[in-house]
Design a protein around this motif. Structure first.
Motif, PDB file in Angstrom:
ATOM      1  N   GLY A  75       0.790  -1.223   0.000  1.00 35.12           N
ATOM      2  CA  GLY A  75       0.000   0.000   0.000  1.00 35.12           C
ATOM      3  C   GLY A  75       0.820   1.270   0.000  1.00 35.12           C
ATOM      4  N   LEU A  76       2.125   1.165  -0.239  1.00 37.05           N
ATOM      5  CA  LEU A  76       2.984   2.344  -0.257  1.00 37.05           C
ATOM      6  C   LEU A  76       2.974   3.037  -1.615  1.00 37.05           C
ATOM      7  CD1 LEU A  76       6.042   0.948   1.736  1.00 37.05           C
ATOM      8  CD2 LEU A  76       4.113   2.286   2.582  1.00 37.05           C
ATOM      9  N   ARG A  77       2.493   2.326  -2.653  1.00 40.42           N
ATOM     10  CA  ARG A  77       2.292   2.921  -3.961  1.00 40.42           C
ATOM     11  C   ARG A  77       0.921   2.524  -4.472  1.00 40.42           C
ATOM     12  NH1 ARG A  77       8.215   1.570  -6.537  1.00 40.42           N
ATOM     13  NH2 ARG A  77       9.302   3.407  -5.729  1.00 40.42           N
ATOM     14  N   ARG A  78       0.346   3.388  -5.266  1.00 41.01           N
ATOM     15  CA  ARG A  78      -0.964   3.108  -5.853  1.00 41.01           C
ATOM     16  C   ARG A  78      -0.762   2.604  -7.275  1.00 41.01           C
ATOM     17  NH1 ARG A  78      -5.376   7.717  -5.414  1.00 41.01           N
ATOM     18  NH2 ARG A  78      -5.029   7.148  -3.225  1.00 41.01           N
ATOM     19  N   PRO A  79      -1.348   1.449  -7.611  1.00 43.90           N
ATOM     20  CA  PRO A  79      -1.158   0.921  -8.967  1.00 43.90           C
ATOM     21  C   PRO A  79      -1.871   1.773 -10.010  1.00 43.90           C
ATOM     22  CG  PRO A  79      -2.778  -0.389  -7.770  1.00 43.90           C
ATOM     23  CD  PRO A  79      -2.194   0.579  -6.778  1.00 43.90           C
ATOM     24  N   ALA A  80      -1.330   1.766 -11.222  1.00 47.59           N
ATOM     25  CA  ALA A  80      -2.023   2.411 -12.331  1.00 47.59           C
ATOM     26  C   ALA A  80      -3.277   1.626 -12.687  1.00 47.59           C
ATOM     27  CB  ALA A  80      -1.089   2.511 -13.538  1.00 47.59           C
ATOM     28  N   ARG A  81      -3.173   0.319 -12.565  1.00 48.67           N
ATOM     29  CA  ARG A  81      -4.330  -0.563 -12.761  1.00 48.67           C
ATOM     30  C   ARG A  81      -4.194  -1.737 -11.796  1.00 48.67           C
ATOM     31  NH1 ARG A  81      -3.060  -0.007 -18.213  1.00 48.67           N
ATOM     32  NH2 ARG A  81      -2.475  -2.192 -18.403  1.00 48.67           N
ATOM     33  N   GLY A  82      -5.312  -2.383 -11.529  1.00 52.61           N
ATOM     34  CA  GLY A  82      -5.307  -3.559 -10.671  1.00 52.61           C
ATOM     35  C   GLY A  82      -5.649  -3.237  -9.229  1.00 52.61           C
ATOM     36  N   THR A  83      -5.751  -4.293  -8.417  1.00 57.21           N
ATOM     37  CA  THR A  83      -6.174  -4.148  -7.029  1.00 57.21           C
ATOM     38  C   THR A  83      -5.315  -4.997  -6.111  1.00 57.21           C
ATOM     39  OG1 THR A  83      -7.775  -5.962  -7.246  1.00 57.21           O
ATOM     40  CG2 THR A  83      -8.569  -3.714  -7.685  1.00 57.21           C
ATOM     41  N   VAL A  84      -5.254  -4.559  -4.840  1.00 57.11           N
ATOM     42  CA  VAL A  84      -4.627  -5.327  -3.763  1.00 57.11           C
ATOM     43  C   VAL A  84      -5.636  -5.426  -2.637  1.00 57.11           C
ATOM     44  CG1 VAL A  84      -2.748  -5.467  -2.087  1.00 57.11           C
ATOM     45  CG2 VAL A  84      -2.312  -4.517  -4.369  1.00 57.11           C
ATOM     46  N   ALA A  85      -5.797  -6.613  -2.082  1.00 57.60           N
ATOM     47  CA  ALA A  85      -6.696  -6.819  -0.953  1.00 57.60           C
ATOM     48  C   ALA A  85      -5.951  -7.547   0.156  1.00 57.60           C
ATOM     49  CB  ALA A  85      -7.929  -7.615  -1.365  1.00 57.60           C
ATOM     50  N   ILE A  86      -6.180  -7.123   1.383  1.00 51.50           N
ATOM     51  CA  ILE A  86      -5.626  -7.778   2.562  1.00 51.50           C
ATOM     52  C   ILE A  86      -6.779  -8.375   3.347  1.00 51.50           C
ATOM     53  CG2 ILE A  86      -4.473  -7.401   4.780  1.00 51.50           C
ATOM     54  CD1 ILE A  86      -2.715  -5.350   3.409  1.00 51.50           C
ATOM     55  N   ASN A  87      -6.729  -9.679   3.518  1.00 50.24           N
ATOM     56  CA  ASN A  87      -7.801 -10.409   4.192  1.00 50.24           C
ATOM     57  C   ASN A  87      -9.158 -10.147   3.542  1.00 50.24           C
ATOM     58  OD1 ASN A  87      -7.140 -12.305   6.128  1.00 50.24           O
ATOM     59  ND2 ASN A  87      -8.243 -11.234   7.754  1.00 50.24           N
ATOM     60  N   GLY A  88      -9.151 -10.030   2.219  1.00 53.75           N
ATOM     61  CA  GLY A  88     -10.380  -9.843   1.471  1.00 53.75           C
ATOM     62  C   GLY A  88     -10.866  -8.408   1.377  1.00 53.75           C
ATOM     63  N   LYS A  89     -10.211  -7.482   2.059  1.00 51.97           N
ATOM     64  CA  LYS A  89     -10.629  -6.074   2.050  1.00 51.97           C
ATOM     65  C   LYS A  89      -9.675  -5.278   1.172  1.00 51.97           C
ATOM     66  CE  LYS A  89     -11.320  -2.167   5.231  1.00 51.97           C
ATOM     67  NZ  LYS A  89     -11.365  -1.768   6.668  1.00 51.97           N
ATOM     68  N   PRO A  90     -10.188  -4.503   0.211  1.00 49.69           N
ATOM     69  CA  PRO A  90      -9.288  -3.687  -0.626  1.00 49.69           C
ATOM     70  C   PRO A  90      -8.411  -2.786   0.230  1.00 49.69           C
ATOM     71  CG  PRO A  90     -11.517  -3.702  -1.520  1.00 49.69           C
ATOM     72  CD  PRO A  90     -11.595  -4.379  -0.186  1.00 49.69           C
ATOM     73  N   ILE A  91      -7.140  -2.699  -0.138  1.00 49.92           N
ATOM     74  CA  ILE A  91      -6.192  -1.964   0.681  1.00 49.92           C
ATOM     75  C   ILE A  91      -6.570  -0.486   0.770  1.00 49.92           C
ATOM     76  CG2 ILE A  91      -4.508  -1.312  -1.082  1.00 49.92           C
ATOM     77  CD1 ILE A  91      -2.340  -2.373   0.863  1.00 49.92           C
ATOM     78  N   ALA A  92      -7.257   0.013  -0.260  1.00 47.10           N
ATOM     79  CA  ALA A  92      -7.691   1.407  -0.240  1.00 47.10           C
ATOM     80  C   ALA A  92      -8.754   1.658   0.830  1.00 47.10           C
ATOM     81  CB  ALA A  92      -8.233   1.803  -1.615  1.00 47.10           C
ATOM     82  N   GLY A  93      -9.371   0.591   1.316  1.00 45.46           N
ATOM     83  CA  GLY A  93     -10.407   0.739   2.339  1.00 45.46           C
ATOM     84  C   GLY A  93      -9.876   0.823   3.757  1.00 45.46           C
ATOM     85  N   TYR A  94      -8.554   0.669   3.944  1.00 40.20           N
ATOM     86  CA  TYR A  94      -7.943   0.777   5.263  1.00 40.20           C
ATOM     87  C   TYR A  94      -7.510   2.210   5.522  1.00 40.20           C
ATOM     88  CZ  TYR A  94      -7.525  -4.335   5.645  1.00 40.20           C
ATOM     89  OH  TYR A  94      -7.793  -5.685   5.734  1.00 40.20           O
ATOM     90  N   GLY A  95      -7.754   2.696   6.724  1.00 40.30           N
ATOM     91  CA  GLY A  95      -7.160   3.956   7.140  1.00 40.30           C
ATOM     92  C   GLY A  95      -5.671   3.783   7.363  1.00 40.30           C
ATOM     93  N   GLY A  96      -4.944   4.910   7.359  1.00 42.19           N
ATOM     94  CA  GLY A  96      -3.492   4.836   7.476  1.00 42.19           C
ATOM     95  C   GLY A  96      -3.032   4.159   8.749  1.00 42.19           C
ATOM     96  N   LYS A  97      -3.621   4.540   9.880  1.00 38.94           N
ATOM     97  CA  LYS A  97      -3.195   3.958  11.153  1.00 38.94           C
ATOM     98  C   LYS A  97      -3.651   2.510  11.271  1.00 38.94           C
ATOM     99  CE  LYS A  97      -2.324   5.533  15.804  1.00 38.94           C
ATOM    100  NZ  LYS A  97      -2.460   6.659  16.755  1.00 38.94           N
ATOM    101  N   GLU A  98      -4.832   2.215  10.730  1.00 38.95           N
ATOM    102  CA  GLU A  98      -5.334   0.839  10.746  1.00 38.95           C
ATOM    103  C   GLU A  98      -4.405  -0.065   9.951  1.00 38.95           C
ATOM    104  OE1 GLU A  98      -9.389  -1.634   9.470  1.00 38.95           O
ATOM    105  OE2 GLU A  98      -9.033   0.400   8.716  1.00 38.95           O
ATOM    106  N   LEU A  99      -3.980   0.405   8.781  1.00 46.63           N
ATOM    107  CA  LEU A  99      -3.079  -0.399   7.953  1.00 46.63           C
ATOM    108  C   LEU A  99      -1.729  -0.572   8.628  1.00 46.63           C
ATOM    109  CD1 LEU A  99      -2.806  -1.832   5.206  1.00 46.63           C
ATOM    110  CD2 LEU A  99      -1.914   0.322   4.284  1.00 46.63           C
TER     111      LEU A  99
END
Length: 254
Positions: free
Chosen positions: A50-74
């Motif tokens: 989650g330190l870089r944002r992809p131009a395309r594609g997705t990353v999920a941690i434990n089934g939750k998109p990484i963009a859905g985590y707050g900074g401190k939560e992540l």
């Protein structure tokens, strides 16, 4: 916790560095990323963390998109150990490791016994407890690397990303650090140059070339003489060692 990436693409200007990468890392698995210099290992690690944002594609941690985590939560879940880090501030080793507790504390929160226990345990795990008061500028490169790994351990993450964590370490601490990472009850993704160490300490290996995955699987299936010749451009002999049939690589030198 699991990590899932689907069709990741990232680059700089017109140069594609990570090219349509999909992978899954299972909970508590140690996954090794290997490949020649410039193959995209470090960039892929940063995308997965989650330190870089992809131009395309997705990353999920434990089934939750990484963009859905707050900074401190992540930051409570994910720790990242980079190849090398420096500071001009001449802090003590323990001060560096204490930074790993930041995601677990409020801005005005008092230091707790739980924080102290986590820091002490991390210092012991990286063999730096007796040097906890030593100043940063007096440390060797390997000692600094161990302190940074200690900071990540003090964070008590569920997932750890490590970019060439054995750089600057002597062989004893290379083995001890990778054994420690393997034995942690967390998910670990490790970029490595040393193919024998990757074979010994990783459950699975992903091989990158020019930003794409060219092989993936258990070390004994992936690390073949043909792959070493085609991807790494070296002639090598691969034999099965005594450690559960893990491949042992010896390089032919003219």
């Amino acid at each position: 916790m699991s990590v899932r990436a689907e069709n990741l693409v990232w680059g700089v200007k017109r140069r594609v560095i990570v090219d349509d990468v999909s992978l899954v890392v299972e909970p508590n698995e140690t996954l090794g990323l290997i490949g020649p210099n410039g193959s995209g290992k470090s960039s892929l690690l940063r995308l997965l963390a989650g330190l870089r944002r992809p131009a395309r594609g997705t990353v999920a941690i434990n089934g939750k998109p990484i963009a859905g985590y707050g900074g401190k939560e992540l930051a409570r879940i994910v720790a990242f150990v980079q190849q090398s880090a420096s500071t001009d501030t001449n802090v003590a080793v323990e001060d560096v490791v204490r930074l790993g507790r930041t995601p677990h504390r409020s801005a005005l929160g008092a230091w707790t016994p739980l924080d102290g226990d986590a820091v002490r345990r991390a210092l012991e795990q990286v063999d730096m407890f007796t040097r906890r008061g030593q100043r940063w500028q007096t440390l060797s490169g390997g000692e600094r690397q161990r302190a940074h790994i200690g900071r990540a351990l003090a964070q008590e993450p569920s997932i750890m990303f490590l970019d060439e964590p054995t750089n600057h370490l002597d062989i004893h601490h290379q083995i001890e650090i990778l054994r420690l990472v393997r034995d942690l009850k967390i998910t670990s993704i490790v970029a490595l140059h040393d193919l024998n160490l990757a074979s010994l300490f990783c459950d699975r290996i992903v091989v990158l070339e020019a930003g794409r995955i060219v092989a993936s699987g258990r070390p004994e299936a992936v690390l073949t003489e043909d792959l070493l010749r085609d991807v790494f451009k070296v002639e090598a002999r691969v034999r099965r060692g005594l450690d559960h049939g893990k491949p042992e690589i010896s390089f032919a030198v003219a």
